[in-house]
Design a protein around this motif. Structure first.
Motif: not given
Length: 378
Positions: A110, A112-113, A116, A148, A151, A153, A288-289
């Motif tokens: 995904t 999200e993956n 991360l 990314d 998001s 993160e 995302l998330f």
């Protein structure tokens, strides 16, 4: 005809040992891995260059469907995007996909993956060099990198951003939008491009995705015209000593062999971005998330952004790459030629638009020059 039918395909096959990274030779270092990606450090191909341990590192995110090897085009001939950074002593890293056919975690990956895993790699790089990372996305990798960052993160891990020929808002693509609009509706659907693997997981068919561009290109250059062009190219140079250029062989090797299936959720993000525009307040059409992704976060975090695009890019048209400028300020560098010219033509350090230089009447900065200047505090 003999050249086209036999010697040209032979030259394309023969370029394979020189084309791309060939990480299996252990000439570059594997630093880390997740269930979906490998992280490699790309070392200088110039033996006279040493990597600056305290230099500002860059992490390159290649496109999914066309793979990472195009960014290590012909390193032995000084024609490699990634090595342009490494040969300036920059700590250079690249994220490479594992084999989607045998890696179930990648098949069901995904967005999200993606975020991360990128965070894990940026943290590993920061620990090695003691500095935050410049995130550099090429083509689809640029859109993933933007998501990314937005998001949250990558906060405190990434402090500079480079995108190259990256599709940021596909609704700005007049050519592709028109092409898709004229397709029968059943073909402009993710389900049409889906295939089921033996384990039951569904992925997006990379070969079919690649054919979208080929079909679109027929409007401008028919197959018979391309065949005639190649025929005339060979006809002008007769004799047994005729040599097919490595560039032509390498590009055709890439086009023939480097189209990969994609995770469905990653494909869905790109599909949405080509059908739904960025909103007036700068919000992307994906989340995302569960979080909204708004371009103003770059401004809030004071992350400098260099957008590089190709003036003759028919795959990611300039307006598609430059769409974020409607919402945020970013530096822009316009390169002659098309979608992979930065990875092929301009990765030559002696070329007119070498990536470590300023070039053109508007004194554009290449992505390597941008990185060097940030490292120097310019």
């Amino acid at each position: 005809m003999e050249l086209i039918a036999f010697r040209y395909p032979e030259a394309i096959r023969a370029i394979e040992p020189e084309y791309g990274f060939h990480f299996e030779r252990n000439e570059n270092s594997k630093i880390a891995e997740t269930d979906r990606f490998f992280l490699y450090q790309v070392l200088p191909s110039d033996p006279a260059v040493s990597v600056r341990k305290a230099g500002k590192p860059v992490l390159i995110l290649p496109p999914y469907v066309l793979g990472g090897n195009i960014l290590g085009f012909l390193p032995g001939d000084n024609r490699s995007y990634a090595h342009c950074f490494a040969n300036q002593g920059i700590p250079t890293y690249i994220r490479m996909l594992k084999d989607i056919q045998t890696t179930e975690a990648l098949q069901v990956m995904t967005g999200e993956n993606d975020a991360l895993d990128t965070r894990a790699f940026c943290a590993a790089i920061r620990e090695r060099h003691g500095r935050q990372v410049t995130l550099n996305g090429y083509c689809q990798g640029g859109f993933s990198a933007l998501c990314d960052i937005l998001s949250g993160e990558l906060d405190d891990l990434v402090d500079a951003f480079i995108t190259c020929v990256a599709p940021m808002d596909g609704t700005h693509s007049e050519g592709l939008s028109s092409f898709l609009a004229n397709l029968p509706r059943r073909f402009n659907d993710l389900d049409y491009g889906t295939k089921t693997l033996p384990n039951g997981n569904k992925v997006a068919d990379g070969k079919l995705m690649g054919w979208v561009y080929k079909l679109k290109s027929i409007e401008e250059e028919s197959p018979i015209a391309a065949f005639y062009r190649d025929l005339m190219m060979f006809a002008q140079q007769r004799g047994a000593d005729f040599k097919i250029s490595k560039t032509a062989a390498g590009l055709n090797y890439w086009l023939n062999n480097e189209r990969y299936d994609l995770p469905m959720e990653i494909t869905r993000m790109s599909f949405v971005s080509y059908n739904t525009p960025i909103t007036q307040d700068g919000t992307l059409p994906v989340k995302l998330f569960g979080r909204k992704l708004n371009l103003n976060r770059l401004k809030e975090k004071k992350i400098p952004w260099l957008i590089c695009y190709g003036l003759q890019d028919n795959l990611v048209e300039p307006a598609t790459a430059l769409a974020p400028l409607d919402h945020v300020d970013a530096e822009v560098s316009a390169f002659p030629k098309g979608h992979v010219a930065m990875a092929t033509s301009w990765s030559d350090p002696k070329s007119a638009c070498a990536l470590h230089t300023r070039f053109g009447e508007k004194n554009f900065r290449g992505p390597v020059r941008f990185q060097l200047d940030i490292e120097a505090g310019v």
